[in-house]
Design an enzyme around this catalytic site. Structure first.
Site, short mmCIF file in Angstrom:
data_model
loop_
_atom_site.label_atom_id
_atom_site.label_comp_id
_atom_site.label_asym_id
_atom_site.label_seq_id
_atom_site.Cartn_x
_atom_site.Cartn_y
_atom_site.Cartn_z
CD GLU A 61 -24.91 8.69 -9.64
OE1 GLU A 61 -25.94 8.98 -10.26
OE2 GLU A 61 -24.40 9.42 -8.79
N GLY B 15 -20.54 7.96 -1.34
CA GLY B 15 -20.34 8.17 0.08
C GLY B 15 -19.88 6.93 0.82
CG ASN C 215 -22.72 16.02 -0.65
OD1 ASN C 215 -21.98 16.91 -0.28
ND2 ASN C 215 -22.68 14.79 -0.17
N GLY D 163 -25.02 4.19 -4.25
CA GLY D 163 -24.76 5.62 -4.26
C GLY D 163 -23.39 5.99 -3.74
N GLY E 125 -27.83 11.13 -8.29
CA GLY E 125 -28.62 10.18 -9.08
C GLY E 125 -29.63 9.42 -8.24
#
Ligand code: COA
Length: 497
Positions: A288, A265, A378, A263, A382
């Site tokens: 993603e 971050g 945020n 993910g 996904g």
């Protein structure tokens, strides 16, 4: 200068300034803009729209792939021109407007927006604004550093504004794989059996008549704002690597692991960065976003290829990536987010999904989005697409936030993005809790002892002991479950003094 990028001669007459193109966008319209985690976003139109909103009312519904760069989300929100926004954002100013209720934010699984547009569940896109490397001779739009929802927007919109960005190398042509599922109910399986397979076009097919304006820009993408790894993220990475080594030893996967998803971050990037010191080889990614860590792993040779919907890099890595573009050509595929995040594909490929939680509770429910249960950070992005469908769904978090005043392991999360049913493994800098095959009563002690900060463990143990007295499949003391948030507000810390 830009002639080689507009390969269909009659489209040359559509070149205009951003201010002229902005006249195509009217108050109340739904606008679909390219851009996914700061990559491949339209650069000129947000500024032109802000300018226009100074002299006339402009309230838009704005859809994107994910977050925009160049402070565009913040500038447009501050100008008051964003009435509704979906499906993801990561901007402090926009976040404030969402949390005061001035902007209606629809926080959505990133795989779903395109599907809802196709099904007519959402209002159709009036104008698409898409960044491109070039327009092909038959009118195809070659996206830049992200695909996101751009293909869906461009195909559905009545009018398309193309921003040709001269700072994007023409050599990006060929990195994209544009495949969109057909409308339901006559849809077959998505024919993707491996992360590296290509099944679509390298450009987005759009009828040239619908290209209403072409703007020439040259601003680069905003660099990633992920912070470098630190002691805690290094510790999290070590726990994850040791766990994956155990999976290989147990014969549940080979040394190439399963395709990885990581993910956005700081934390997920740092954990992936930690894989450089791992024994795993020939890994693949089906994710993603590709952050710096993915490029590092491609460079080290541990990652053989990576599939994603966008590439979001630090300034130095971005520069290096573009300089060596040819070496990545056969190893990176950029897909629409509907495909990079597609539940059917994620389940078929058996991913290892690695996402970051704001907080999780003693039973394994995860809050990724709502600070204190109410205020948007945020968005789910996904993480839900992957967590529910992956072979292994791992959530990582530092055990405390705000200098220890907030515990990221709590009795009950006040907002649930990922239910206990979607979470296999939880990790903090203190350790890892493997929840597979465990009932809630078995999970709780493991999560408390392995993941919570030692300062908070006595409080969590006391809560669990009290909850167990009341019995149940998932014991709780509902009158106390959210006390921790009240204490933080009143006393500035969740810790009982
Ligand atoms: N309560 C309140 N705030 C918390 C918190 C908690 N339990 N845990 C972390 N935070 C704060 C941090 O203090 C930090 O605040 P700051 O920006 O003011 O310093 C902020 O959240 C970000 O945390 P950080 O530790 O730097 O982690 P990150 O950059 O990896 O981001 C998420 C973490 C959860 C915000 C981010 O991963 C996210 O938005 N996830 C949801 C979307 C997603 O998972 N997409 C995955 C597919 S790409």
């Amino acid at each position: 200068m830009y002639e080689e990028r507009i390969r269909r001669p009659e489209l040359m007459s559509k070149v205009m300034t951003a201010a002229q193109a902005a006249r195509l966008i009217k108050n109340g319209m739904t606008v679909g803009m390219s851009g996914f985690t700061r990559a491949g976003d339209a650069k000129a139109m947000p500024l032109a729209l802000v300018e226009r909103s100074r002299s006339e009312p402009l309230a838009l519904t704005l859809l994107t792939g994910a977050s925009l760069g160049n402070d565009s989300d913040g500038m447009m929100a501050n100008a008051g021109l964003v009435a509704r926004r979906m499906p993801f954002q990561a901007d402090a100013a926009l976040r404030r407007k969402i949390n005061t209720g001035e902007v209606m934010f629809i926080d959505q699984h990133l795989s779903e927006t395109a599907e809802q547009l196709r099904s007519g569940d959402l209002k159709e896109i009036d104008v698409a604004v898409v960044e491109a490397v070039a327009i092909t001779a038959d009118g195809g739009i070659i996206p830049s550093m992200s695909v996101g929802n751009t293909a869906t927007f461009a195909q559905q919109a009545r009018q398309v504004i193309v921003e040709i960005n001269l700072s994007t190398p023409l050599a990006l042509e060929g990195f994209h794989d544009i495949y969109l599922p057909v409308a339901r109910p006559h849809r077959g399986a998505i024919p993707l059996l491996t992360p590296w397979q290509r099944m679509g076009w390298t450009a987005i097919p759009v009828h040239p008549d619908r290209i209403a304006a072409i703007i020439i820009t040259d601003s680069p993408d905003s660099p990633s704002n992920a912070l470098p790894p630190d002691e805690e993220t290094d510790a999290i990475a070590r726990h994850v690597i040791r766990f994956l080594e155990g999976e290989v030893q147990a014969g549940r996967m080979g040394p190439e692991l399963r395709p990885l998803q990581a993910g956005i971050g700081t934390i997920a990037n740092a954990v992936l960065h930690g894989l450089i010191d791992s024994p795993f080889r020939n890994m693949t990614m089906y994710s993603e976003v590709l952050q710096d860590s993915a490029i590092e792993l491609l460079d080290s040779g541990q990652l053989s290829m990576a599939s994603a919907s966008s590439i979001t890099l630090s300034a130095a890595m971005h520069e290096k990536f573009l300089r060596n573009l040819e070496s990545y050509r056969e190893r990176i595929v950029l897909r629409p987010q509907e495909i990079s995040n597609h539940p059917e594909v994620v389940r078929r490929l058996g991913l290892i999904a690695l996402n970051t939680a704001l907080e999780f509770d003693i039973y394994g429910n995860v809050n990724s989005t709502h600070v204190g249960g109410t205020h948007m950070m945020n968005g789910i992005g996904g993480s839900g697409d992957f967590a529910r469908n992956a072979q292994l769904s791992i959530f990582v978090s530092k055990s405390v936030a705000k200098g220890g005043a907030i515990s990221s392991v709590v009795p009950m999360v006040p907002h649930v993005d990922h239910t206990e049913h979607d979470v296999d493994v939880l990790v903090s800098e203190w350790g890892l809790a493997d929840l597979r095959g465990l009932a809630p009563r078995e999970r709780a002690p493991l999560i408390i002892e392995h993941c919570a900060h030692p300062d908070y463990r006595p409080q969590l143990r006391a809560y669990l002991a009290e909850a167990l007295k009341g019995g149940g499949q998932t014991p709780h003391v509902l009158e106390q479950a959210f006390d921790w948030y009240g204490r933080y507000k009143r006393e500035g810390s969740m810790l009982v003094k």
